[in-house]
Design a protein around this motif. Structure first.
Motif, short mmCIF file in Angstrom:
data_model
loop_
_atom_site.label_atom_id
_atom_site.label_comp_id
_atom_site.label_asym_id
_atom_site.label_seq_id
_atom_site.Cartn_x
_atom_site.Cartn_y
_atom_site.Cartn_z
N LEU A 194 12.56 9.26 2.59
CA LEU A 194 11.44 9.56 3.00
C LEU A 194 10.34 8.61 2.76
O LEU A 194 9.21 8.64 3.35
N LEU A 195 10.50 7.41 2.04
CA LEU A 195 9.48 6.36 1.85
C LEU A 195 9.38 5.74 3.30
O LEU A 195 8.45 5.09 3.46
N ASP A 196 10.29 5.88 4.30
CA ASP A 196 9.88 5.27 5.39
C ASP A 196 9.33 6.42 6.53
O ASP A 196 8.97 5.96 7.56
N ASP A 197 8.99 7.43 5.90
CA ASP A 197 8.32 8.43 6.55
C ASP A 197 7.18 9.21 5.89
O ASP A 197 7.47 10.50 5.50
N THR A 198 6.41 8.46 5.45
CA THR A 198 5.16 8.98 4.56
C THR A 198 4.51 10.36 4.89
O THR A 198 4.22 11.00 4.16
N ASP A 199 4.48 10.35 6.29
CA ASP A 199 3.90 11.84 6.91
C ASP A 199 4.64 12.84 6.42
O ASP A 199 4.27 13.96 6.10
N ALA A 200 6.17 12.70 6.52
CA ALA A 200 6.91 13.82 6.04
C ALA A 200 6.90 13.91 4.82
O ALA A 200 7.08 15.14 4.28
N LEU A 201 7.17 12.81 3.95
CA LEU A 201 6.76 12.85 2.47
C LEU A 201 5.59 13.77 2.07
O LEU A 201 5.56 14.40 1.05
N ARG A 202 4.62 13.08 2.59
CA ARG A 202 3.23 13.76 2.29
C ARG A 202 3.13 15.43 2.47
O ARG A 202 2.80 16.08 1.58
N GLY A 203 3.63 15.89 3.60
CA GLY A 203 3.85 17.15 4.01
C GLY A 203 4.68 17.91 2.77
O GLY A 203 4.40 19.10 2.30
N ALA A 204 5.86 17.41 2.64
CA ALA A 204 6.86 17.98 1.76
C ALA A 204 6.33 18.02 0.23
O ALA A 204 6.47 19.00 -0.57
N ASP B 102 0.80 -1.16 0.04
CA ASP B 102 0.08 0.03 0.04
C ASP B 102 0.76 1.15 0.10
O ASP B 102 0.33 2.51 -0.32
N ALA B 103 2.02 1.05 0.19
CA ALA B 103 3.20 2.16 0.04
C ALA B 103 3.53 2.75 -1.08
O ALA B 103 4.10 3.58 -1.52
N TRP B 104 3.54 1.69 -2.06
CA TRP B 104 4.01 1.74 -3.59
C TRP B 104 3.59 3.02 -4.34
O TRP B 104 4.13 3.57 -5.20
N PRO B 105 2.48 3.42 -4.02
CA PRO B 105 1.91 4.57 -4.95
C PRO B 105 2.84 5.82 -4.44
O PRO B 105 2.60 6.87 -5.24
N TRP B 106 3.43 5.58 -3.38
CA TRP B 106 3.99 7.14 -3.09
C TRP B 106 5.62 6.97 -3.88
O TRP B 106 6.30 8.02 -3.97
N LEU B 107 6.01 5.96 -4.57
CA LEU B 107 7.18 6.21 -5.38
C LEU B 107 7.36 7.10 -6.47
O LEU B 107 8.03 7.80 -6.44
N PRO B 108 6.10 7.31 -7.20
CA PRO B 108 6.12 8.22 -8.29
C PRO B 108 6.06 9.54 -7.69
O PRO B 108 6.61 10.54 -8.26
N LEU B 109 5.42 9.78 -6.66
CA LEU B 109 5.20 10.94 -5.86
C LEU B 109 6.66 11.50 -5.41
O LEU B 109 7.08 12.58 -5.36
N LEU B 110 7.48 10.44 -4.62
CA LEU B 110 8.71 10.92 -4.22
C LEU B 110 9.80 11.28 -5.25
O LEU B 110 10.53 12.05 -5.38
N THR B 111 9.52 10.42 -6.63
CA THR B 111 10.39 10.70 -7.58
C THR B 111 10.23 12.12 -8.17
O THR B 111 11.02 12.91 -8.42
N GLY B 112 8.93 12.37 -8.28
CA GLY B 112 8.54 13.90 -8.73
C GLY B 112 9.21 14.77 -7.85
O GLY B 112 9.69 15.92 -8.32
N TYR B 113 9.05 14.87 -6.60
CA TYR B 113 9.65 15.58 -5.48
C TYR B 113 11.12 15.82 -5.65
O TYR B 113 11.63 16.98 -5.58
N ALA B 114 11.73 14.55 -5.80
CA ALA B 114 13.10 14.61 -5.90
C ALA B 114 13.71 15.45 -7.29
O ALA B 114 14.75 15.97 -7.17
N VAL B 115 13.08 15.30 -8.37
CA VAL B 115 13.17 15.98 -9.61
C VAL B 115 12.94 17.53 -9.40
O VAL B 115 13.88 18.41 -9.54
#
Length: 260
Positions: A193-203, A88-101
């Motif tokens: 950040l994938l280990d802390d999706t609350d922080a990723l969500r805010g960022a 259920d955390a895999w959908p965060w991967l594209p969001l994290l990637t976009g954030y990194a770019v």
């Protein structure tokens, strides 16, 4: 008649800043780095490989939309990862990637932002796209993280009117080798950040230009629902408010999310 752009230098493989534990291969031409890397993953390729092409001839975006690039004008690459994540955390991967770019380009492009779920924009114009695919292998699932950044395209070379390139926005040539190292370093460094999706969500929400706007959500089958994009929830889905209440949509459940 529009003048042809000057010759573009190739990536300098000896100068690419490669994050620890990753390795980079550069090919002159590839139909799709995602497809090529997925095939290699199924054949036993170890995670950590970054496959870069100087000329992508049959690239794919979300929902099999075409992503093609003129030779040596872009950064088009895919990274093979095996994230230790629950399903259920895999959908965060594209969001994290976009954030990194976004983070890697923000010093050059102060007006850069993210359009949920997978585009990087400058003042509403697309400068980069993300496509993450889950691939089943004999050793378990892996992620093929595809990134395409318009770096040096002229206006005539861009595929659609609402696209741009880094050089068009900055008004100066961009050295692609150094930029590739920046983007890879950003992605590698932010993976935690994938280990802390609350922080990723805010960022993510802080730089997401979709949040706070009235949008039309285009659904499979032709339905369109209008509302205000309120937030990104704990699963990475977009929360949309309407007069009748709120609803959420996951990236895999929409065709488009467009400003109303």
């Amino acid at each position: 008649m529009t003048a042809a752009p000057p010759p573009r230098p190739p990536l300098d493989t000896d100068r690419i800043a490669v994050p620890a534990g990753w390795r980079v291969e550069v090919e002159e031409a590839t139909p799709s780095t995602n497809a090529a890397l997925a095939a290699r993953a199924r054949a036993g390729e170890a995670p950590g490989l970054v496959l870069v092409t100087e000329h992508q001839t049959a690239g794919r975006g979300r929902l099999d939309r075409v992503w093609e690039t003129p030779p040596r004008s872009s950064l088009t690459f895919s990274v093979l990862l095996r994230p230790d994540l629950p399903a259920d955390a895999w959908p965060w991967l594209p969001l994290l990637t976009g954030y990194a770019v976004q983070a890697a380009l923000a010093d050059r492009l102060p007006d850069i932002g993210l359009k949920w779920p997978n585009d990087v924009l400058v003042d509403g114009r697309k400068v980069a796209g993300i496509l993450v695919e889950r691939v089943e292998t004999a050793d378990g699932p892996v992620a093929v993280v595809g990134v395409g950044i318009n770096v040096d395209q002229t206006l005539d070379e861009l595929p659609v009117a609402l696209a741009t390139s880094v050089s068009l926005e900055t008004g100066e040539p961009v050295e692609r080798t150094g930029l590739l190292g920046q983007v890879l370093g950003s992605l590698h460094g932010l993976m935690g950040l994938l280990d802390d999706t609350d922080a990723l969500r805010g960022a993510y929400a802080d730089v997401c230009v979709t949040v706070g706007r009235t949008v039309d959500v285009h659904l499979p089958g032709g339905d369109v629902r209008r509302g205000e994009a309120l937030d990104v929830d704990a699963s990475g889905a977009l929360v949309v408010g309407t007069d009748d209440g709120t609803f959420t949509v996951a990236a895999g459940d929409v065709v488009h999310v467009r400003p109303a």
